[in-house]
Design a protein around this motif. Structure first.
Motif, PDB file in Angstrom:
ATOM      1  N   ARG A 116       0.853  -1.195   0.000  1.00  0.00           N
ATOM      2  CA  ARG A 116       0.000   0.000   0.000  1.00  0.00           C
ATOM      3  C   ARG A 116       0.890   1.247   0.000  1.00  0.00           C
ATOM      4  NH1 ARG A 116      -0.844  -2.743   4.353  1.00  0.00           N
ATOM      5  NH2 ARG A 116      -0.460  -1.073   5.816  1.00  0.00           N
ATOM      6  N   PRO A 117       0.561   2.234  -0.831  1.00  0.00           N
ATOM      7  CA  PRO A 117       1.401   3.434  -0.790  1.00  0.00           C
ATOM      8  C   PRO A 117       1.270   4.132   0.554  1.00  0.00           C
ATOM      9  CG  PRO A 117      -0.443   3.702  -2.326  1.00  0.00           C
ATOM     10  CD  PRO A 117      -0.517   2.304  -1.806  1.00  0.00           C
ATOM     11  N   GLY A 118       2.383   4.588   1.117  1.00  0.00           N
ATOM     12  CA  GLY A 118       2.363   5.293   2.404  1.00  0.00           C
ATOM     13  C   GLY A 118       2.595   6.784   2.192  1.00  0.00           C
ATOM     14  N   LEU A 119       2.477   7.546   3.278  1.00  0.00           N
ATOM     15  CA  LEU A 119       2.682   8.987   3.203  1.00  0.00           C
ATOM     16  C   LEU A 119       4.124   9.366   3.511  1.00  0.00           C
ATOM     17  CD1 LEU A 119      -0.530  10.095   5.151  1.00  0.00           C
ATOM     18  CD2 LEU A 119      -0.179  10.075   2.667  1.00  0.00           C
ATOM     19  N   ALA A 120       4.856   8.457   4.171  1.00  0.00           N
ATOM     20  CA  ALA A 120       6.199   8.806   4.631  1.00  0.00           C
ATOM     21  C   ALA A 120       7.202   7.705   4.302  1.00  0.00           C
ATOM     22  CB  ALA A 120       6.170   9.084   6.139  1.00  0.00           C
ATOM     23  N   ALA A 121       6.957   6.961   3.241  1.00  0.00           N
ATOM     24  CA  ALA A 121       7.923   5.944   2.794  1.00  0.00           C
ATOM     25  C   ALA A 121       7.856   5.856   1.276  1.00  0.00           C
ATOM     26  CB  ALA A 121       7.605   4.580   3.419  1.00  0.00           C
ATOM     27  N   GLU A 122       8.909   5.351   0.681  1.00  0.00           N
ATOM     28  CA  GLU A 122       8.938   5.232  -0.785  1.00  0.00           C
ATOM     29  C   GLU A 122       7.907   4.198  -1.241  1.00  0.00           C
ATOM     30  OE1 GLU A 122      11.497   4.612   1.229  1.00  0.00           O
ATOM     31  OE2 GLU A 122      13.045   6.110   0.821  1.00  0.00           O
ATOM     32  N   GLU A 123       7.495   4.322  -2.492  1.00  0.00           N
ATOM     33  CA  GLU A 123       6.566   3.331  -3.049  1.00  0.00           C
ATOM     34  C   GLU A 123       7.330   2.034  -3.328  1.00  0.00           C
ATOM     35  OE1 GLU A 123       3.406   3.243  -6.696  1.00  0.00           O
ATOM     36  OE2 GLU A 123       3.828   5.155  -5.694  1.00  0.00           O
ATOM     37  N   THR A 124       6.719   0.917  -2.999  1.00  0.00           N
ATOM     38  CA  THR A 124       7.387  -0.378  -3.145  1.00  0.00           C
ATOM     39  C   THR A 124       7.501  -0.768  -4.623  1.00  0.00           C
ATOM     40  OG1 THR A 124       6.297  -0.987  -1.109  1.00  0.00           O
ATOM     41  CG2 THR A 124       7.315  -2.775  -2.339  1.00  0.00           C
ATOM     42  N   GLU A 125       8.637  -1.329  -4.950  1.00  0.00           N
ATOM     43  CA  GLU A 125       8.863  -1.862  -6.312  1.00  0.00           C
ATOM     44  C   GLU A 125       9.346  -3.285  -6.129  1.00  0.00           C
ATOM     45  OE1 GLU A 125      11.482  -0.083  -9.598  1.00  0.00           O
ATOM     46  OE2 GLU A 125      11.434   1.405  -8.003  1.00  0.00           O
ATOM     47  N   VAL A 126       8.663  -4.241  -6.712  1.00  0.00           N
ATOM     48  CA  VAL A 126       9.046  -5.643  -6.500  1.00  0.00           C
ATOM     49  C   VAL A 126       9.785  -6.166  -7.737  1.00  0.00           C
ATOM     50  CG1 VAL A 126       8.226  -7.953  -5.903  1.00  0.00           C
ATOM     51  CG2 VAL A 126       6.961  -5.943  -5.099  1.00  0.00           C
TER      52      VAL A 126
END
Ligand SMILES: [Zn+2]
Length: 336
Positions: A116-126
Motif C-alpha cells: 500500500r502506498p504510504g505517506l512517509a515511505a517510498e513506493e514499493t517496487e518488487v
C-alpha cells in the motif's frame, strides 16, 4: 542457492548475512527498527537507513551506502561472486528489499514491507526473482487492512472528541516509521501536534530526508503543559515514565495492524486501538509472491506456517525458513 535461518537470513555460498540478529563482520540491514540494530563492523544499507541507525546509536559501525537500484559487487576479487541491489520496501523511509544474484539465480529477501502506498515511505517496487524469502507477519486471511485515509479520519475524530471532553489524547506508536506515517496523516487539525523526544528527532531526520509534515512541536516534560491542548505522539514504553503519569486525564490509542484482533485495546492496555500498519496484509503478501514471479518461497515471522501452507495449496514450493536446511528422513536437507 542455499538459504538458511541462522540468527537472521544467511546465504552461505554468497557469504552474505541479511538482517542478522547478532553482530557480524558484514551485514546487509534492510531498515533501522530495533531488531536490526546490532553493532556490526560493516553495514550495507540505504543512506536513509544508515542515518536512522546512526541517530539511534549505531555509531561504531562502518556504513557503506547503497542507493535503490544501484548494484553492489560483493567480492570483486572472485569469479562468480554475488551481486546485490536494494529495492524500496514501503515499510519505513529507506527500508529495502534485498535482491541477491548469484550464479544465475535471483533471490529476493523482502525485509519488512507493504505494498500500500504510504505517506512517509517510498513506493514499493518488487523485482522479479526465482526464490523469495519473505516476512509473513499478517499471513492469515483475516488480516485485511482498511484504507489508511479512513483510519486517519477515525484517529482525528477520536482526538477531537477526547479534547472536547477535557481529556488529553495520546497516540502510542513506534518512534520510527509508524510515528512519521501518523504525523504525515494528521493534516488539517485545529489543535497542535506534540511529539515526544524520540519522535521529534526522527521527524526532524525525515524532514531532512525530504518528507513533509504538518507543523509539530516538541513535548518537553516539566515545561510543556500536563493538560494537553492537542494530541501527543509517543512510544508505548513512555507510559512507564514519571512525566507520563503527570499528564492530566490521559486517553490512549494504540496504532497497529494487530488492532484488527478482538480485544486489542484491552491487550495493549489502551482506551482504543486503530488498525494502522506498516506491514503487508494477507492479500498484499499474496500479491507480493505473484509480482516477484518466484515459485520457491521461504516464509518468516508471524504466521509463517499458515502462509506457507496456503502457498503450497496454490502450487508453490513454500516452507517456513526456520525449516530450511534441516535434515529430513533420509539425511537430505529440506531444500527444494
Ligand atoms: Zn520493521
Amino acid at each position: 542457492m542455499e538459504v538458511l535461518f541462522r540468527h537472521g537470513v544467511h546465504l552461505p555460498e554468497a557469504n552474505l548475512w541479511l538482517d542478522p540478529h547478532q553482530a557480524c563482520a558484514q551485514a546487509v540491514v534492510s531498515h533501522a527498527h530495533a531488531d536490526h540494530m546490532k553493532h556490526h563492523e560493516r553495514v550495507l544499507a540505504t543512506p536513509a537507513t544508515a542515518a536512522m541507525m546512526q541517530l539511534r546509536g549505531a555509531t561504531r559501525s562502518q556504513f557503506h551506502h547503497l542507493n535503490f537500484g544501484a548494484t553492489h559487487i560483493c567480492d570483486p576479487a572472485t569469479d562468480d561472486c554475488a551481486q546485490l541491489s536494494l529495492w524500496p520496501a514501503g515499510h519505513v523511509l529507506g527500508s529495502s528489499q534485498v535482491l541477491v544474484e548469484h550464479k544465475g539465480v535471483r533471490l529476493l529477501y523482502s525485509g519488512d514491507f507493504k505494498l500500500r502506498p504510504g505517506l512517509a515511505a517510498e513506493e514499493t517496487e518488487v523485482p522479479s526473482a526465482d526464490i523469495v524469502v519473505m516476512e509473513t507477519t499478517f499471513g492469515k486471511p483475516r488480516y485485511k487492512f482498511p484504507e489508511a485515509q479512513e483510519v486517519f479520519g477515525d484517529i482525528k475524530k477520536w482526538c477531537r472528541s477526547t479534547l472536547d471532553r477535557g481529556s488529553s489524547p495520546v497516540l502510542l506508536c513506534y518512534s520510527l516509521g509508524k510515528g512519521q506515517e501518523v504525523l504525515a496523516g494528521l493534516t488539517d487539525l485545529d489543535f497542535p501536534i506534540y511529539l515526544h523526544e524520540a519522535h521529534w528527532k526522527m521527524a526532524n531526520l525525515y524532514r531532512e530526508l525530504g518528507v513533509s509534515f504538518p507543523e509539530y512541536r516538541l513535548y518537553e516534560p516539566g515545561i510543556s503543559p500536563t493538560q494537553l491542548d492537542g494530541v501527543l505522539l509517543c512510544a508505548s514504553g513512555c507510559r512507564r515514565g514519571r512525566w507520563f503519569g503527570e499528564l492530566s486525564d490521559v486517553k490512549t490509542a494504540y496504532l497497529s495492524g494487530w488492532a484488527l484482533d478482538r480485544g486489542a485495546a484491552w491487550r495493549f492496555k489502551t482506551d482504543v486501538a486503530f488498525p494502522l500498519s506498516d506491514h503487508a496484509d494477507y492479500d498484499e503478501l499474496m500479491a507480493y509472491v505473484g509480482l516477484s514471479g518466484a515459485q520457491v518461497i521461504y516464509t518468516m515471522h508471524g504466521f509463517e506456517d499458515e502462509f506457507a501452507r496456503d502457498l503450497r495449496a496454490q502450487g508453490y514450493h513454500a516452507l517456513p525458513l526456520a525449516q530450511a536446511g534441516k535434515k529430513i528422513g533420509n539425511g537430505q536437507k529440506s531444500l527444494f
